[in-house]
Write a protein that holds these residues in place. Structure first.
Motif, PDB file in Angstrom:
ATOM      1  N   GLN A   1       0.850  -1.194   0.000  1.00  0.00           N
ATOM      2  CA  GLN A   1       0.000   0.000   0.000  1.00  0.00           C
ATOM      3  C   GLN A   1       0.884   1.242   0.000  1.00  0.00           C
ATOM      4  OE1 GLN A   1      -3.845  -0.171   0.333  1.00  0.00           O
ATOM      5  NE2 GLN A   1      -2.934  -1.902  -0.759  1.00  0.00           N
TER       6      GLN A   1
ATOM      7  N   ARG B   1      -2.482   4.331   2.332  1.00  0.00           N
ATOM      8  CA  ARG B   1      -2.540   4.182   3.787  1.00  0.00           C
ATOM      9  C   ARG B   1      -3.161   5.407   4.452  1.00  0.00           C
ATOM     10  NH1 ARG B   1       0.463   0.353   6.641  1.00  0.00           N
ATOM     11  NH2 ARG B   1       1.480  -1.194   5.316  1.00  0.00           N
TER      12      ARG B   1
ATOM     13  N   ILE C   1      -3.195  -4.762   7.194  1.00  0.00           N
ATOM     14  CA  ILE C   1      -3.278  -3.356   6.787  1.00  0.00           C
ATOM     15  C   ILE C   1      -4.394  -2.651   7.555  1.00  0.00           C
ATOM     16  CG2 ILE C   1      -3.790  -1.799   4.864  1.00  0.00           C
ATOM     17  CD1 ILE C   1      -1.029  -3.063   4.671  1.00  0.00           C
TER      18      ILE C   1
ATOM     19  N   THR D   1      -3.698   0.659   9.943  1.00  0.00           N
ATOM     20  CA  THR D   1      -4.239   1.972   9.568  1.00  0.00           C
ATOM     21  C   THR D   1      -5.331   2.458  10.524  1.00  0.00           C
ATOM     22  OG1 THR D   1      -5.720   0.877   7.979  1.00  0.00           O
ATOM     23  CG2 THR D   1      -3.642   1.786   7.125  1.00  0.00           C
TER      24      THR D   1
END
Length: 435
Positions: free
Chosen positions: A81, A86, A161, A165
């Motif tokens: 990413q 992000r 992810i 995040t």
């Protein structure tokens, strides 16, 4: 009977605590850009929902493979990413977690239910088409063993992810006829290798995905699964199958199991009032009397699992029924979805008692088959168009909120269906151009 109500907090097996027992059910948003990235529209929408008072919000389908989507506007997480990607996800997470709200990312792979506008050759356990008219879905090809292993790692990567995040949990979508659900369904999964045949083999993709996700996110991060209580199809994934899979998930250390049902061929989850299952199992009459479509099935599952809290979404419209379901132990979390497309602040109103009953939009939204289609139109076609038209109506309300507008409840279902279909075609073309 316990004294649990919608106002009660819930501590999950992993240690995380939901501030109350109301969750916004997952609904497809269609707000991603042509590169399938999160946008400011997600931020505006989820700020509104987070301020609305739910203890937890579930996102709509976030896909793990850009080639196979539920619709063109899905957010996709695959591969490395960029900083920009992000940052967009972090802004999305920050919006959905304000007001002490949990925001869980629903992770999915659409499998054979990928629209033809996205790809003419989707993938599935076996090369068996979706039985729907109109050429909406192409004939799928069967996945190879290596591809299945790759899909498991894609789910784990996306979950990682999500945590990095700022999302506070994930849900693995194992229902509604998408890929993991397809593997569970013996009508669709006719493989003879370790991924097909027995229920244990058909559940292998789900169980290995849960294992890989847990290894990626750690023991203190909530993992949920959405599981069909039944496919409501003769020869499909049965209620007894779902009870056994729920037991396996309970042993695997799940934090929340959402009980649902149906798929595109039997869209019970879309519009139970307008679509009766016609095969092996019907939505039970007592369940209808208790409002929630899948509550009685969840009650059976709750007796079979020992550690995992349950969530039921669909049909809850009165505080009395919500609190009764929670006090009985049949469910631990009440999911509310479509009503929040009309009134984002509804949970606050339920929690403070200023609203005791939710308006039943599902009883009002109909295309009007006699006027539009004529008295001799096939009833299944009418029901199908009603279900998709109502789906479009709610999707357009979500888009309006993402654009900073208020819902338009005067919009006709017929207009919504046309606008929704036009929007999907434009989004598909924009996505293809950006590829």
């Amino acid at each position: 009977m316990s004294d649990t109500t919608i106002n009660s907090p819930l501590t999950l097996p992993c240690g995380a605590t939901l501030k109350n027992r109301i969750a916004k059910g997952a609904m497809t948003e269609g707000l991603a850009d042509p590169q399938n990235r999160a946008t400011a529209r997600h931020v505006r929408l989820y700020e509104r929902w987070a301020d609305g008072g739910s203890g937890m919000l579930l996102t709509g389908n976030v896909q793990v493979d850009r080639r196979y989507l539920e619709r063109p506007g899905n957010v996709v997480i695959e591969g490395p990413q960029s900083n920009e990607q992000r940052a967009a996800l972090a802004a999305y997470a920050e919006a959905g977690t304000r007001n002490g709200t949990h925001l869980w990312m629903q992770l999915s792979h659409a499998g054979r239910q990928t629209p033809a506008a996205v790809t003419q050759e989707p993938v599935a356990p076996s090369a068996i088409e979706v039985e729907m008219p109109g050429g909406q879905f192409g004939k799928p090809r069967a996945l190879t063993g290596d591809e299945i292993e790759d899909i498991i790692q894609r789910f784990a990567h996306a979950a990682g992810i999500a945590r990095e995040t700022g999302f506070t949990g994930v849900q693995i979508h194992g229902a509604h006829g998408y890929l993991i659900s397809e593997f569970l369904n013996p009508r669709v999964n006719q493989r003879t290798d370790e991924w097909g045949g027995s229920l244990e083999n058909r559940a292998r993709l789900l169980m290995e995905t849960v294992k890989a996700v847990r290894a990626r996110v750690g023991a203190d991060f909530p993992i949920s699964v959405k599981l069909n209580s039944s496919d409501f199809q003769k020869g499909g994934f049965s209620h007894q199958d779902s009870i056994q899979v729920a037991k396996w998930l309970d042993d695997a250390g799940l934090d929340l199991l959402e009980v649902s049902g149906g798929n595109y061929e039997q869209p019970v989850m879309m519009d139970t009032e307008g679509f009766e299952p016609v095969y092996e199992e019907k939505v039970r009459s007592s369940t209808r009397k208790r409002e929630a479509y899948f509550l009685e099935y969840a009650s059976d599952i709750s007796k079979a699992v020992g550690k995992t809290p349950l969530m039921v979404t669909g049909g809850f419209r009165t505080i009395a029924a919500m609190n009764e379901a929670l006090a009985s132990g049949d469910t631990d979390v009440v999911g509310i979805a479509r009503p929040l497309c009309v009134d984002a602040a509804l949970p606050n109103k339920l929690l403070d008692g200023s609203v005791s009953e939710v308006r039943k939009w599902e009883k009002e939204l109909r295309l009007g088959p006699t006027r539009i289609f004529g008295p001799n139109s096939p009833i299944d076609l009418i029901r199908g168009l009603n279900a998709w038209g109502v789906q479009g109506w709610y999707c357009l309300q979500i888009m309006r909120m993402g654009d900073g507008q208020n819902p338009d409840t005067r919009m006709s279902v017929f207009k919504a269906l046309r606008s929704y279909m036009s929007n999907e075609q434009k989004a598909a073309k924009a996505m293809a151009k950006a590829a």
